[in-house]
Design an enzyme around this catalytic site. Sequence first.
Site, PDB file in Angstrom:
ATOM      1  N   ASP A 195      42.487  40.724  39.521  1.00  0.00           N
ATOM      2  CA  ASP A 195      43.079  40.570  38.189  1.00  0.00           C
ATOM      3  C   ASP A 195      44.231  39.572  38.172  1.00  0.00           C
ATOM      4  O   ASP A 195      44.863  39.381  37.137  1.00  0.00           O
ATOM      5  CB  ASP A 195      43.573  41.947  37.701  1.00  0.00           C
ATOM      6  CG  ASP A 195      43.890  41.970  36.217  1.00  0.00           C
ATOM      7  OD1 ASP A 195      43.154  41.333  35.441  1.00  0.00           O
ATOM      8  OD2 ASP A 195      44.883  42.609  35.828  1.00  0.00           O
ATOM      9  N   SER A 218      44.294  40.983  29.286  1.00  0.00           N
ATOM     10  CA  SER A 218      42.971  41.438  29.717  1.00  0.00           C
ATOM     11  C   SER A 218      42.463  42.544  28.793  1.00  0.00           C
ATOM     12  O   SER A 218      43.177  43.516  28.514  1.00  0.00           O
ATOM     13  CB  SER A 218      43.034  41.964  31.149  1.00  0.00           C
ATOM     14  OG  SER A 218      43.426  40.951  32.044  1.00  0.00           O
ATOM     15  N   GLN A 268      35.660  38.622  33.222  1.00  0.00           N
ATOM     16  CA  GLN A 268      36.803  39.202  32.526  1.00  0.00           C
ATOM     17  C   GLN A 268      36.932  38.589  31.134  1.00  0.00           C
ATOM     18  O   GLN A 268      36.804  37.379  30.967  1.00  0.00           O
ATOM     19  CB  GLN A 268      38.081  38.969  33.317  1.00  0.00           C
ATOM     20  CG  GLN A 268      39.298  39.713  32.776  1.00  0.00           C
ATOM     21  CD  GLN A 268      40.460  39.678  33.752  1.00  0.00           C
ATOM     22  OE1 GLN A 268      40.635  38.734  34.506  1.00  0.00           O
ATOM     23  NE2 GLN A 268      41.262  40.721  33.755  1.00  0.00           N
TER      24      GLN A 268
END
Length: 279
Positions: A195, A218, A268
Amino acid sequence: MNEPVTDRLVLLADLERIDGDVFVAAASGEPGRMFGGEAAARALAAAQCTVSGDRAVHVAQATYLRPGNPAEPSWIRVDRLRDGRAFSLRRVDIEQGGKVIFTALFSFHLGATAFEHHDPMPEVPAPDELGGPAGWPEGQAAWPSWLVGDPSLDLRPVPVDGADPAGARALWYRATAPVPDDPALHACRWLYASDLTLVASIRLPHERTARKTWLMTSLNHTVWFHRPFRVDDWHLVVQRSSRACDGRGLAHGQVFTRDGELVSSLAQEGLASALPQGV
């Protein structure tokens, strides 16, 4: 986000089992916004506590519902959705202040023997031929500022060659501190690191200066674990964004070992918000 990454990584699997499949994770830092990778990794650590050790995670599908606060403990609930002959499926919810901030599905597989293929790794300079992120022209547009100078995570950006319409980047990663020989720990720590930079690929084609002009949040994150690998060895992350529209964007990534094996794939979705001038 001021404490070293090593301190957060050590805490990822530090969970207290309260009752059945309910766990609590202690506060990990000062008040602020929790890094999404921390929530994902702790959720995976809790799920791993409920699965037989002969089954390894092969996919994590996470959704970020609300901002977390690292100064508060997290309550983690695991639901055992399935235990079949070869697969186990777990749903994990993380709560803070009585509200769910994060939810994820994790699937674990016993493994099997079949055919095999993978994309080739692009030709890039070796990590020992590259410098770290300090002084990199893109600065905060490409990664969080707290990564720069952090001795616990080694990041070596690969210079961009030519046009960059899709925010394409390649970066070498490794954890500098040795990690015990437990594939479950390496999976948790890779989910944390996955991430760090991926969502920035959505913003990069539209940044005009090294200063960050867009905030990327995100929304959801999927990681496929094709084969176990060590996060304290060098691995190359190749990432790009295929689409941005309606205030959202999608980024993709591939992770290769130093000898060229594709061991993980990523996707993502992020939400773009314009930052005020001067921020």
